[in-house]
Scaffold this active site. Structure first.
Site, PDB file in Angstrom:
ATOM      1  N   GLY A  48       0.780  -1.235   0.000  1.00 17.55           N
ATOM      2  CA  GLY A  48       0.000   0.000   0.000  1.00 17.55           C
ATOM      3  C   GLY A  48       0.810   1.282   0.000  1.00 17.55           C
ATOM      4  O   GLY A  48       0.393   2.283  -0.581  1.00 17.55           O
ATOM      5  N   GLU A 103       4.677   4.541   5.987  1.00 20.98           N
ATOM      6  CA  GLU A 103       3.449   3.722   5.962  1.00 20.98           C
ATOM      7  C   GLU A 103       2.319   4.478   5.285  1.00 20.98           C
ATOM      8  O   GLU A 103       2.245   5.698   5.363  1.00 20.98           O
ATOM      9  CB  GLU A 103       3.028   3.366   7.394  1.00 20.98           C
ATOM     10  N   ASP A 104       1.450   3.743   4.646  1.00 24.69           N
ATOM     11  CA  ASP A 104       0.285   4.396   4.045  1.00 24.69           C
ATOM     12  C   ASP A 104      -0.781   4.656   5.099  1.00 24.69           C
ATOM     13  O   ASP A 104      -1.353   5.733   5.155  1.00 24.69           O
ATOM     14  CB  ASP A 104      -0.289   3.588   2.868  1.00 24.69           C
ATOM     15  N   ASP A 107      -3.419   1.898  11.488  1.00 25.97           N
ATOM     16  CA  ASP A 107      -4.778   1.479  11.817  1.00 25.97           C
ATOM     17  C   ASP A 107      -4.755   0.962  13.258  1.00 25.97           C
ATOM     18  O   ASP A 107      -4.771   1.752  14.201  1.00 25.97           O
ATOM     19  CB  ASP A 107      -5.149   0.402  10.788  1.00 25.97           C
ATOM     20  N   LYS A 135      -5.900   6.232  11.317  1.00 27.35           N
ATOM     21  CA  LYS A 135      -7.263   5.920  11.766  1.00 27.35           C
ATOM     22  C   LYS A 135      -7.209   5.728  13.279  1.00 27.35           C
ATOM     23  O   LYS A 135      -7.165   4.591  13.758  1.00 27.35           O
ATOM     24  CB  LYS A 135      -7.698   4.590  11.137  1.00 27.35           C
ATOM     25  N   PHE A 156     -14.488   2.302   5.409  1.00 29.97           N
ATOM     26  CA  PHE A 156     -13.701   1.494   4.481  1.00 29.97           C
ATOM     27  C   PHE A 156     -13.202   2.367   3.351  1.00 29.97           C
ATOM     28  O   PHE A 156     -13.918   2.666   2.416  1.00 29.97           O
ATOM     29  CB  PHE A 156     -14.504   0.304   3.945  1.00 29.97           C
ATOM     30  N   ARG A 169      -6.076   0.653  -5.591  1.00 28.00           N
ATOM     31  CA  ARG A 169      -4.848   1.324  -5.137  1.00 28.00           C
ATOM     32  C   ARG A 169      -4.496   2.489  -6.053  1.00 28.00           C
ATOM     33  O   ARG A 169      -3.843   3.435  -5.650  1.00 28.00           O
ATOM     34  CB  ARG A 169      -3.672   0.344  -5.144  1.00 28.00           C
TER      35      ARG A 169
HETATM   36  C1  PRP Z   1      -1.908  -2.009   5.727  1.00 29.37           C
HETATM   37  C2  PRP Z   1      -0.899  -0.879   5.878  1.00 29.37           C
HETATM   38  C3  PRP Z   1      -0.138  -1.233   7.095  1.00 29.37           C
HETATM   39  C4  PRP Z   1      -1.162  -1.991   7.925  1.00 29.37           C
HETATM   40  C5  PRP Z   1      -1.667  -1.074   8.980  1.00 29.37           C
HETATM   41  O1  PRP Z   1      -1.308  -3.029   5.018  1.00 29.37           O
HETATM   42  O2  PRP Z   1      -0.050  -0.781   4.765  1.00 29.37           O
HETATM   43  O3  PRP Z   1       0.973  -2.055   6.822  1.00 29.37           O
HETATM   44  O4  PRP Z   1      -2.220  -2.372   7.055  1.00 29.37           O
HETATM   45  O5  PRP Z   1      -2.572  -1.723   9.799  1.00 29.37           O
HETATM   46  P1  PRP Z   1      -2.379  -1.888  11.366  1.00 29.37           P
HETATM   47  O6  PRP Z   1      -2.021  -0.540  11.932  1.00 29.37           O
HETATM   48  O7  PRP Z   1      -3.734  -2.366  11.797  1.00 29.37           O
HETATM   49  O8  PRP Z   1      -1.309  -2.913  11.600  1.00 29.37           O
HETATM   50  P2  PRP Z   1      -2.059  -4.315   4.472  1.00 29.37           P
HETATM   51  O9  PRP Z   1      -1.772  -5.466   5.386  1.00 29.37           O
HETATM   52  O10 PRP Z   1      -3.493  -3.978   4.194  1.00 29.37           O
HETATM   53  O11 PRP Z   1      -1.281  -4.656   3.136  1.00 29.37           O
HETATM   54  P3  PRP Z   1      -1.106  -3.792   1.798  1.00 29.37           P
HETATM   55  O12 PRP Z   1      -0.224  -2.630   2.151  1.00 29.37           O
HETATM   56  O13 PRP Z   1      -0.468  -4.743   0.834  1.00 29.37           O
HETATM   57  O14 PRP Z   1      -2.482  -3.349   1.349  1.00 29.37           O
END
Ligand code: PRP
Length: 184
Positions: A48, A103-104, A107, A135, A156, A169
């Site tokens: 991401g 990081e994108d 969460d 978030k 979402f 994406r």
């Molecule tokens: C997303 C994002 C972080 C993680 C954050 O990745 O890039 O790595 O979730 O979430 P958290 O704070 O709850 O740990 P994802 O696993 O969706 O993979 P992607 O980047 O390939 O979409």
């Protein structure tokens, strides 16, 4: 039949590409100021964060290096599993280096808190986190963030690197996915 991705998202973006780019420029200026003589390694967590990484490094005016890691915490679903698996490790030795994790979205914080633990054990000289989106409503693990982009509601969202089942994406805005897309 062609399928326009914009048909699957609510009409008004949460943040437009212009709003996002203004924030990226601000973050790039902050990092340029703080890392003037440090040649930091920017480490992006695939997949991401690739969009934010590409924009952020071009907003940085001092030397920096880049590397990528792939970790998995979500699988194909929408909720964090609470586990982080390294799928691709770094090529760079970060011992003695100034590291910025890019990081994108922050969460639950599970992914970042595990990564921070791991980088500390690898002996980097300093460690900072830059996240494009945050978030806060979903936080389970505390994460110290040095460079914060935009706060997003607990909805979402897709676009600007964020996916649903690997799609969306490439949307340049941050949008809310229509519920019928993920409930069907
Ligand atoms: C997303 C994002 C972080 C993680 C954050 O990745 O890039 O790595 O979730 O979430 P958290 O704070 O709850 O740990 P994802 O696993 O969706 O993979 P992607 O980047 O390939 O979409």
């Amino acid at each position: 039949m062609s399928h326009n991705l914009y048909e699957d998202v609510k009409e008004t973006p949460i943040y437009t590409k212009e709003e996002i780019q203004a924030v990226v420029a601000r973050m790039g200026a902050e990092i340029s100021r703080d890392y003037a003589d440090k040649n930091p390694v920017m480490i992006s967590v695939l997949r991401g964060a690739f969009v934010f990484m590409a924009d952020l490094v071009r907003a940085i005016t001092v030397p920096c290096e880049i590397d990528f890691m792939a970790v998995s915490s979500y699988g194909a679903g929408t909720e964090s599993s609470g586990r982080v698996r390294i799928l691709k490790d770094l090529d760079t030795n970060v011992e003695g280096r100034h590291v910025i994790i890019v990081e994108d979205v922050l969460d639950s914080g599970v992914t970042l808190s595990k990564l921070i633990e791991m980088f500390k054990s690898r002996g980097c000289a300093s460690l900072a986190v830059a996240t494009m989106f945050d978030k806060p409503d979903r936080r389970k693990a505390h994460v110290e963030v040095a460079y914060n982009g935009l706060v997003i509601p607990n909805e979402f969202v897709v676009g600007y690197g964020l996916d649903y089942a690997e799609k969306y994406r490439n949307l340049p805005d941050l949008c809310v996915l229509k519920p019928e897309v993920y409930t069907k």
